[in-house]
Write a protein that holds these residues in place. Structure first.
Motif, PDB file in Angstrom:
ATOM      1  N   ARG A 184       7.478  20.346  -2.916  1.00 50.75           N
ATOM      2  CA  ARG A 184       7.369  21.437  -3.580  1.00 50.75           C
ATOM      3  C   ARG A 184       6.515  21.992  -4.698  1.00 50.75           C
ATOM      4  O   ARG A 184       5.665  22.945  -4.493  1.00 50.75           O
ATOM      5  CB  ARG A 184       8.901  22.207  -4.305  1.00 50.75           C
ATOM      6  N   GLU A 185       6.270  20.865  -5.479  1.00 52.54           N
ATOM      7  CA  GLU A 185       5.122  21.338  -7.218  1.00 52.54           C
ATOM      8  C   GLU A 185       4.083  20.473  -6.202  1.00 52.54           C
ATOM      9  O   GLU A 185       3.059  21.073  -7.080  1.00 52.54           O
ATOM     10  CB  GLU A 185       6.019  20.517  -7.612  1.00 52.54           C
ATOM     11  N   GLY A 186       4.134  19.272  -5.860  1.00 56.65           N
ATOM     12  CA  GLY A 186       2.612  18.536  -5.912  1.00 56.65           C
ATOM     13  C   GLY A 186       1.573  19.539  -4.650  1.00 56.65           C
ATOM     14  O   GLY A 186       0.917  19.578  -5.223  1.00 56.65           O
ATOM     15  N   LEU A 187       2.588  19.603  -3.806  1.00 57.72           N
ATOM     16  CA  LEU A 187       1.242  19.587  -2.558  1.00 57.72           C
ATOM     17  C   LEU A 187       1.944  22.281  -2.260  1.00 57.72           C
ATOM     18  O   LEU A 187       0.844  22.568  -1.349  1.00 57.72           O
ATOM     19  CB  LEU A 187       1.862  19.349  -1.290  1.00 57.72           C
ATOM     20  N   GLY A 188       2.326  21.942  -2.888  1.00 60.47           N
ATOM     21  CA  GLY A 188       2.814  23.506  -3.497  1.00 60.47           C
ATOM     22  C   GLY A 188       3.134  24.373  -2.073  1.00 60.47           C
ATOM     23  O   GLY A 188       2.960  25.296  -1.632  1.00 60.47           O
ATOM     24  N   VAL A 189       3.406  23.748  -1.362  1.00 60.85           N
ATOM     25  CA  VAL A 189       4.820  23.986   0.198  1.00 60.85           C
ATOM     26  C   VAL A 189       5.972  24.268  -0.604  1.00 60.85           C
ATOM     27  O   VAL A 189       6.539  24.057  -0.719  1.00 60.85           O
ATOM     28  CB  VAL A 189       4.683  23.390   0.846  1.00 60.85           C
ATOM     29  N   PRO A 190       6.568  26.164   0.171  1.00 61.66           N
ATOM     30  CA  PRO A 190       8.204  26.443  -0.307  1.00 61.66           C
ATOM     31  C   PRO A 190       8.582  26.160  -0.014  1.00 61.66           C
ATOM     32  O   PRO A 190       8.494  25.121   1.392  1.00 61.66           O
ATOM     33  CB  PRO A 190       7.162  28.134   0.506  1.00 61.66           C
ATOM     34  N   ASP A 191       9.980  25.927  -0.168  1.00 58.48           N
ATOM     35  CA  ASP A 191      10.465  25.637   0.444  1.00 58.48           C
ATOM     36  C   ASP A 191      10.912  26.118   1.787  1.00 58.48           C
ATOM     37  O   ASP A 191      12.203  25.407   3.020  1.00 58.48           O
ATOM     38  CB  ASP A 191      12.619  25.774  -0.277  1.00 58.48           C
ATOM     39  N   GLU A 192      10.842  27.786   2.390  1.00 56.62           N
ATOM     40  CA  GLU A 192      11.058  28.383   2.888  1.00 56.62           C
ATOM     41  C   GLU A 192      10.205  27.520   4.446  1.00 56.62           C
ATOM     42  O   GLU A 192      10.689  27.209   5.574  1.00 56.62           O
ATOM     43  CB  GLU A 192      10.674  29.867   3.342  1.00 56.62           C
ATOM     44  N   TYR A 247       0.940  -1.011  -0.277  1.00 55.39           N
ATOM     45  CA  TYR A 247       0.159  -0.102   0.061  1.00 55.39           C
ATOM     46  C   TYR A 247       0.371   1.143  -0.052  1.00 55.39           C
ATOM     47  O   TYR A 247       0.584   2.622  -0.996  1.00 55.39           O
ATOM     48  CB  TYR A 247      -0.160   0.161   1.230  1.00 55.39           C
ATOM     49  N   LEU A 248       2.230   0.473   0.885  1.00 56.12           N
ATOM     50  CA  LEU A 248       2.739   2.534   0.827  1.00 56.12           C
ATOM     51  C   LEU A 248       3.319   2.520  -0.280  1.00 56.12           C
ATOM     52  O   LEU A 248       3.431   3.801  -0.448  1.00 56.12           O
ATOM     53  CB  LEU A 248       3.618   2.275   2.304  1.00 56.12           C
ATOM     54  N   ALA A 249       3.894   1.628  -0.693  1.00 56.65           N
ATOM     55  CA  ALA A 249       5.029   1.752  -2.426  1.00 56.65           C
ATOM     56  C   ALA A 249       3.677   2.471  -2.950  1.00 56.65           C
ATOM     57  O   ALA A 249       4.865   2.903  -4.255  1.00 56.65           O
ATOM     58  CB  ALA A 249       5.271  -0.006  -2.322  1.00 56.65           C
ATOM     59  N   ALA A 250       2.992   1.985  -3.369  1.00 53.17           N
ATOM     60  CA  ALA A 250       1.908   2.142  -4.300  1.00 53.17           C
ATOM     61  C   ALA A 250       2.216   3.832  -4.283  1.00 53.17           C
ATOM     62  O   ALA A 250       2.065   4.368  -5.492  1.00 53.17           O
ATOM     63  CB  ALA A 250       0.819   1.826  -4.226  1.00 53.17           C
ATOM     64  N   ALA A 251       2.180   4.358  -2.709  1.00 52.55           N
ATOM     65  CA  ALA A 251       2.046   6.044  -2.666  1.00 52.55           C
ATOM     66  C   ALA A 251       3.875   6.654  -3.499  1.00 52.55           C
ATOM     67  O   ALA A 251       3.459   7.297  -3.988  1.00 52.55           O
ATOM     68  CB  ALA A 251       1.508   6.105  -1.689  1.00 52.55           C
ATOM     69  N   LEU A 252       4.215   5.396  -2.647  1.00 48.85           N
ATOM     70  CA  LEU A 252       5.681   6.376  -2.893  1.00 48.85           C
ATOM     71  C   LEU A 252       6.354   6.332  -4.667  1.00 48.85           C
ATOM     72  O   LEU A 252       6.984   7.245  -5.209  1.00 48.85           O
ATOM     73  CB  LEU A 252       6.952   5.043  -2.494  1.00 48.85           C
ATOM     74  N   ASP A 253       6.011   5.107  -5.121  1.00 42.87           N
ATOM     75  CA  ASP A 253       5.585   4.864  -6.862  1.00 42.87           C
ATOM     76  C   ASP A 253       5.183   5.618  -7.433  1.00 42.87           C
ATOM     77  O   ASP A 253       5.115   7.030  -8.439  1.00 42.87           O
ATOM     78  CB  ASP A 253       5.222   3.644  -7.302  1.00 42.87           C
ATOM     79  N   GLU A 254       3.628   6.980  -7.060  1.00 36.32           N
ATOM     80  CA  GLU A 254       3.383   7.313  -7.752  1.00 36.32           C
ATOM     81  C   GLU A 254       4.178   8.770  -7.723  1.00 36.32           C
ATOM     82  O   GLU A 254       3.726   9.679  -8.081  1.00 36.32           O
ATOM     83  CB  GLU A 254       1.697   8.029  -7.292  1.00 36.32           C
ATOM     84  N   VAL A 255       4.551   9.270  -6.200  1.00 35.07           N
ATOM     85  CA  VAL A 255       5.236  11.023  -6.190  1.00 35.07           C
ATOM     86  C   VAL A 255       6.542  10.646  -7.094  1.00 35.07           C
ATOM     87  O   VAL A 255       6.740  11.590  -7.497  1.00 35.07           O
ATOM     88  CB  VAL A 255       6.222   9.990  -4.705  1.00 35.07           C
ATOM     89  N   ALA A 256       7.061   8.956  -7.690  1.00 35.05           N
ATOM     90  CA  ALA A 256       8.301   8.881  -7.841  1.00 35.05           C
ATOM     91  C   ALA A 256       8.205   9.225  -9.811  1.00 35.05           C
ATOM     92  O   ALA A 256       8.733   9.586 -10.266  1.00 35.05           O
ATOM     93  CB  ALA A 256       9.045   7.744  -8.161  1.00 35.05           C
ATOM     94  N   VAL A 257       7.133   8.484  -9.821  1.00 41.15           N
ATOM     95  CA  VAL A 257       6.635   8.866 -11.383  1.00 41.15           C
ATOM     96  C   VAL A 257       6.027  10.767 -11.479  1.00 41.15           C
ATOM     97  O   VAL A 257       6.082  10.870 -12.357  1.00 41.15           O
ATOM     98  CB  VAL A 257       5.397   8.143 -11.393  1.00 41.15           C
ATOM     99  N   ARG A 258       5.705  10.694 -11.126  1.00 39.57           N
ATOM    100  CA  ARG A 258       4.702  12.408 -11.274  1.00 39.57           C
ATOM    101  C   ARG A 258       5.734  13.174 -11.055  1.00 39.57           C
ATOM    102  O   ARG A 258       5.982  14.153 -11.153  1.00 39.57           O
ATOM    103  CB  ARG A 258       3.378  12.461 -10.015  1.00 39.57           C
ATOM    104  N   HIS A 259       6.322  12.797  -9.973  1.00 32.36           N
ATOM    105  CA  HIS A 259       7.439  14.418  -9.238  1.00 32.36           C
ATOM    106  C   HIS A 259       8.899  13.955  -8.940  1.00 32.36           C
ATOM    107  O   HIS A 259      10.234  14.574  -8.734  1.00 32.36           O
ATOM    108  CB  HIS A 259       6.813  14.582  -7.786  1.00 32.36           C
ATOM    109  N   GLY A 260       9.427  12.864  -9.167  1.00 29.94           N
ATOM    110  CA  GLY A 260      10.438  12.238  -9.249  1.00 29.94           C
ATOM    111  C   GLY A 260      11.676  12.114  -7.868  1.00 29.94           C
ATOM    112  O   GLY A 260      12.148  11.635  -7.194  1.00 29.94           O
ATOM    113  N   SER A 261      11.056  12.901  -6.709  1.00 31.40           N
ATOM    114  CA  SER A 261      11.528  13.062  -5.401  1.00 31.40           C
ATOM    115  C   SER A 261      10.708  12.819  -4.387  1.00 31.40           C
ATOM    116  O   SER A 261       9.196  14.094  -4.911  1.00 31.40           O
ATOM    117  CB  SER A 261      12.320  13.433  -5.219  1.00 31.40           C
TER     118      SER A 261
END
Length: 266
Positions: free
Chosen positions: A244-252, A224-238
């Motif tokens: 930063r990009e998917g959630l829109g949370v600034p680096d600061e 189950y966890l692996a599915a979410a982590l794979d979705e992160v990798a496929v869509r965002h890479g890390s």
């Protein structure tokens, strides 16, 4: 990560003390997770002693209406419905309909038998990453954790295992926890969840329900966890790019979270 011994809150845990990279650990007492708070006793010493100031509720509108939270004294509630848009498109998934399914073997078999339960959870976990309401919900959590004057925060869903488990994974990953620590923390809820649902599991199997289906439904599995982590990798890479990009949370904000929530390891 041992559970906090509270009798009025199931699956209550502090992420504090978990090891991170570079000789650091999660700061105790600031970020907690649990199951729903509908039976919470604000005066219970194990609860009152936490000093929780913010509760982030990941549940759906229906779940909140059926079992409203009871808040710790002085705490404020933030609604962060992870599955709102997923429900509108796909109907209620197992993560948000657990007790009804585990009480009705015929219904569970009809919708989730033959191994379909694992595929259903994998789809839901991918939605935790890609769904619009999920992104907004987890952004709310991180924004609150990144407020410099924030106090202890508790986040939860219903059983405190899926939506809550992904939230803990995101937080720990941002703080620098390695894969083994993240996975172990995620799986650590199984004992508490299975204890909480033990009477329902017994009733399910007594009515002829598949015991493996029951365990797959009420517990968490590495896949189950692996599915979410794979979705992160496929869509965002890390994970950092996802935040930063998917959630829109600034680096600061991420920097503040790391400063607030880490200490040198003991």
């Amino acid at each position: 990560m041992p559970a906090i011994p509270a009798t009025s809150v199931a699956n209550l845990r502090d992420l504090g003390g978990l090891p991170l990279g570079d000789g650091r650990a999660v700061r105790p007492g600031l970020v907690l997770r649990s199951a729903q708070l509908d039976r919470l006793d604000p005066a219970e010493p194990a609860v009152a002693g936490l000093g929780v100031r913010t509760v982030v509720d990941f549940r759906t509108e229906g779940e909140r209406g059926d079992r409203p939270d009871r808040l710790p004294l002085g705490a404020r509630a933030l609604v962060a419905d992870v599955l709102a848009d997923h429900l509108a498109v796909s109907g209620l998934p197992p993560a948000a309909h657990l007790k009804q399914l585990i009480s009705d073997p015929a219904l569970a078999e009809e919708h989730l038998g033959g191994g379909r339960v694992r595929a259903a959870f994998a789809r839901t976990y991918r939605t935790f990453v890609s769904g619009e309401s999920a992104r907004a919900a987890y952004r709310t959590l991180l924004t609150e954790l990144g407020a410099p004057d924030a106090g202890p925060l508790l986040f939860h869903c219903s059983a405190g295992k899926d939506r809550t488990g992904w939230a803990a994974t995101v937080v720990l990953s941002l703080l620098g926890a390695d894969e083994e620590t993240v996975r172990s923390e995620y799986l650590a809820v199984n004992t508490a969840v299975r204890q909480a649902f033990a009477p329902m599991i017994e009733g399910f199997t007594a009515q002829g329900g598949d015991p493996q289906l029951a365990l797959d439904l009420i517990g968490v599995l590495p896949e189950y966890l692996a599915a979410a982590l794979d979705e992160v990798a496929v869509r965002h890479g890390s994970m950092e790019a996802y935040v930063r990009e998917g959630l829109g949370v600034p680096d600061e904000v991420t920097a503040v979270i790391r400063e607030r929530l880490t200490v040198p390891a003991a």
